[in-house]
Design a protein around this motif. Structure first.
Motif, PDB file in Angstrom:
ATOM      1  N   CYS A 185    -112.899  80.928 -10.460  1.00 37.62           N
ATOM      2  CA  CYS A 185    -112.941  82.323 -10.904  1.00 37.62           C
ATOM      3  C   CYS A 185    -112.145  83.203  -9.951  1.00 37.62           C
ATOM      4  O   CYS A 185    -112.430  83.259  -8.754  1.00 37.62           O
ATOM      5  CB  CYS A 185    -114.404  82.776 -10.973  1.00 37.62           C
ATOM      6  SG  CYS A 185    -114.597  84.519 -11.386  1.00 37.62           S
TER       7      CYS A 185
ATOM      8  N   TRP B 103    -108.483  95.462 -12.989  1.00 37.92           N
ATOM      9  CA  TRP B 103    -107.621  94.291 -13.056  1.00 37.92           C
ATOM     10  C   TRP B 103    -106.270  94.641 -13.686  1.00 37.92           C
ATOM     11  O   TRP B 103    -105.237  94.124 -13.266  1.00 37.92           O
ATOM     12  CB  TRP B 103    -108.294  93.153 -13.825  1.00 37.92           C
ATOM     13  CG  TRP B 103    -109.055  92.260 -12.892  1.00 37.92           C
ATOM     14  CD1 TRP B 103    -110.387  92.311 -12.609  1.00 37.92           C
ATOM     15  CD2 TRP B 103    -108.520  91.212 -12.089  1.00 37.92           C
ATOM     16  NE1 TRP B 103    -110.701  91.354 -11.686  1.00 37.92           N
ATOM     17  CE2 TRP B 103    -109.576  90.654 -11.351  1.00 37.92           C
ATOM     18  CE3 TRP B 103    -107.250  90.679 -11.923  1.00 37.92           C
ATOM     19  CZ2 TRP B 103    -109.396  89.598 -10.464  1.00 37.92           C
ATOM     20  CZ3 TRP B 103    -107.078  89.619 -11.044  1.00 37.92           C
ATOM     21  CH2 TRP B 103    -108.142  89.098 -10.324  1.00 37.92           C
TER      22      TRP B 103
ATOM     23  N   LYS C  31    -118.589  90.929 -17.095  1.00 32.20           N
ATOM     24  CA  LYS C  31    -118.436  92.194 -16.357  1.00 32.20           C
ATOM     25  C   LYS C  31    -117.144  92.928 -16.723  1.00 32.20           C
ATOM     26  O   LYS C  31    -116.983  94.102 -16.395  1.00 32.20           O
ATOM     27  CB  LYS C  31    -118.450  91.937 -14.850  1.00 32.20           C
ATOM     28  CG  LYS C  31    -119.779  91.502 -14.314  1.00 32.20           C
ATOM     29  CD  LYS C  31    -119.669  91.249 -12.819  1.00 32.20           C
ATOM     30  CE  LYS C  31    -120.944  90.703 -12.233  1.00 32.20           C
ATOM     31  NZ  LYS C  31    -120.789  90.397 -10.795  1.00 32.20           N
ATOM     32  N   MET C  32    -116.218  92.244 -17.368  1.00 32.70           N
ATOM     33  CA  MET C  32    -114.929  92.847 -17.736  1.00 32.70           C
ATOM     34  C   MET C  32    -115.005  93.660 -19.023  1.00 32.70           C
ATOM     35  O   MET C  32    -114.172  94.513 -19.266  1.00 32.70           O
ATOM     36  CB  MET C  32    -113.859  91.762 -17.926  1.00 32.70           C
ATOM     37  CG  MET C  32    -113.564  90.952 -16.709  1.00 32.70           C
ATOM     38  SD  MET C  32    -112.706  91.913 -15.466  1.00 32.70           S
ATOM     39  CE  MET C  32    -112.893  90.831 -14.063  1.00 32.70           C
TER      40      MET C  32
ATOM     41  N   LEU D 110    -111.875  83.047 -15.213  1.00 36.41           N
ATOM     42  CA  LEU D 110    -113.103  83.711 -14.774  1.00 36.41           C
ATOM     43  C   LEU D 110    -114.322  82.843 -15.086  1.00 36.41           C
ATOM     44  O   LEU D 110    -114.315  82.082 -16.045  1.00 36.41           O
ATOM     45  CB  LEU D 110    -113.287  85.049 -15.507  1.00 36.41           C
ATOM     46  CG  LEU D 110    -112.259  86.144 -15.269  1.00 36.41           C
ATOM     47  CD1 LEU D 110    -112.534  87.319 -16.194  1.00 36.41           C
ATOM     48  CD2 LEU D 110    -112.283  86.599 -13.812  1.00 36.41           C
ATOM     49  N   CYS D 111    -115.371  83.025 -14.286  1.00 41.01           N
ATOM     50  CA  CYS D 111    -116.657  82.441 -14.650  1.00 41.01           C
ATOM     51  C   CYS D 111    -117.245  83.317 -15.762  1.00 41.01           C
ATOM     52  O   CYS D 111    -116.786  84.452 -15.979  1.00 41.01           O
ATOM     53  CB  CYS D 111    -117.595  82.373 -13.437  1.00 41.01           C
ATOM     54  SG  CYS D 111    -118.104  83.976 -12.767  1.00 41.01           S
TER      55      CYS D 111
ATOM     56  N   GLU E 247    -112.034  86.484  -9.868  1.00 43.68           N
ATOM     57  CA  GLU E 247    -112.816  87.631  -9.383  1.00 43.68           C
ATOM     58  C   GLU E 247    -113.726  87.191  -8.239  1.00 43.68           C
ATOM     59  O   GLU E 247    -113.787  87.855  -7.208  1.00 43.68           O
ATOM     60  CB  GLU E 247    -113.632  88.249 -10.526  1.00 43.68           C
ATOM     61  CG  GLU E 247    -114.532  89.394 -10.115  1.00 43.68           C
ATOM     62  CD  GLU E 247    -113.813  90.639  -9.615  1.00 43.68           C
ATOM     63  OE1 GLU E 247    -114.499  91.498  -9.047  1.00 43.68           O
ATOM     64  OE2 GLU E 247    -112.580  90.768  -9.772  1.00 43.68           O
ATOM     65  N   CYS E 248    -114.402  86.086  -8.387  1.00 45.34           N
ATOM     66  CA  CYS E 248    -115.269  85.588  -7.309  1.00 45.34           C
ATOM     67  C   CYS E 248    -114.457  85.271  -6.053  1.00 45.34           C
ATOM     68  O   CYS E 248    -114.905  85.540  -4.928  1.00 45.34           O
ATOM     69  CB  CYS E 248    -116.046  84.355  -7.763  1.00 45.34           C
ATOM     70  SG  CYS E 248    -117.366  84.717  -8.951  1.00 45.34           S
TER      71      CYS E 248
ATOM     72  N   LEU F  45    -114.269  97.587 -14.049  1.00 43.23           N
ATOM     73  CA  LEU F  45    -113.732  96.386 -13.412  1.00 43.23           C
ATOM     74  C   LEU F  45    -112.565  95.826 -14.221  1.00 43.23           C
ATOM     75  O   LEU F  45    -111.532  95.452 -13.657  1.00 43.23           O
ATOM     76  CB  LEU F  45    -114.828  95.327 -13.246  1.00 43.23           C
ATOM     77  CG  LEU F  45    -114.402  94.031 -12.573  1.00 43.23           C
ATOM     78  CD1 LEU F  45    -113.880  94.282 -11.159  1.00 43.23           C
ATOM     79  CD2 LEU F  45    -115.560  93.042 -12.558  1.00 43.23           C
TER      80      LEU F  45
ATOM     81  N   LYS G 150    -120.050  84.872 -15.953  1.00 35.32           N
ATOM     82  CA  LYS G 150    -120.687  86.083 -15.425  1.00 35.32           C
ATOM     83  C   LYS G 150    -119.644  87.184 -15.182  1.00 35.32           C
ATOM     84  O   LYS G 150    -119.835  88.330 -15.585  1.00 35.32           O
ATOM     85  CB  LYS G 150    -121.434  85.747 -14.138  1.00 35.32           C
ATOM     86  CG  LYS G 150    -122.233  86.877 -13.569  1.00 35.32           C
ATOM     87  CD  LYS G 150    -123.015  86.410 -12.343  1.00 35.32           C
ATOM     88  CE  LYS G 150    -123.790  87.549 -11.725  1.00 35.32           C
ATOM     89  NZ  LYS G 150    -124.524  87.110 -10.531  1.00 35.32           N
ATOM     90  N   CYS G 151    -118.538  86.827 -14.553  1.00 36.36           N
ATOM     91  CA  CYS G 151    -117.482  87.821 -14.295  1.00 36.36           C
ATOM     92  C   CYS G 151    -116.792  88.247 -15.579  1.00 36.36           C
ATOM     93  O   CYS G 151    -116.431  89.416 -15.727  1.00 36.36           O
ATOM     94  CB  CYS G 151    -116.470  87.280 -13.285  1.00 36.36           C
ATOM     95  SG  CYS G 151    -117.115  87.253 -11.598  1.00 36.36           S
ATOM     96  N   HIS G 152    -116.624  87.324 -16.502  1.00 34.42           N
ATOM     97  CA  HIS G 152    -115.994  87.699 -17.769  1.00 34.42           C
ATOM     98  C   HIS G 152    -116.848  88.741 -18.483  1.00 34.42           C
ATOM     99  O   HIS G 152    -116.311  89.714 -19.037  1.00 34.42           O
ATOM    100  CB  HIS G 152    -115.768  86.478 -18.658  1.00 34.42           C
ATOM    101  CG  HIS G 152    -114.919  86.770 -19.832  1.00 34.42           C
ATOM    102  ND1 HIS G 152    -115.320  86.540 -21.114  1.00 34.42           N
ATOM    103  CD2 HIS G 152    -113.666  87.311 -19.922  1.00 34.42           C
ATOM    104  CE1 HIS G 152    -114.360  86.914 -21.950  1.00 34.42           C
ATOM    105  NE2 HIS G 152    -113.352  87.380 -21.259  1.00 34.42           N
TER     106      HIS G 152
END
Length: 96
Positions: free
Chosen positions: A28, A88, A72-73, A65-66, A30-31, A84, A68-70
């Motif tokens: 990921c 990007w 968040k987008m 992305l994982c 983002e991570c 967020l 969880k982060c996806h």
């Protein structure tokens, strides 16, 4: 929405998705910004597909992305990018 769902089943997209995940070493992006190594399962269009369909296969517009982060987008209530997700886009444009 049907057209978008159809796109994600396209063999050309499926092959591109694998290439992007390999490019990003299945981690990921983002991570990684925070020093965490988390497995990525999703390839995200930084500039959304519905806004710029011409960038649908552009590697510079795709990041791994994982889940969880996806999540968040995108604001899933209105299908808009979150702050967020917008960050990007700005980051991607600044790198050019």
């Amino acid at each position: 929405m049907k057209q978008v769902n159809k796109f994600y089943k396209d063999p050309k997209w499926m092959a591109k998705r694998i290439r992007i995940l390999k490019r990003d070493e299945y981690r990921c992006k983002e991570c990684l910004r925070y020093g965490r190594s988390v497995a990525a399962a999703t390839v995200h269009h930084v500039i959304p597909l519905d806004q710029r369909p011409d960038l649908k296969f552009n590697s510079d517009n795709l990041i791994s992305l994982c889940n969880k982060c996806h999540d968040k987008m995108h604001d899933r209530t209105n299908n808009k990018l979150t702050k967020l997700g917008e960050q990007w886009i700005r980051r991607m444009k600044a790198e050019k």
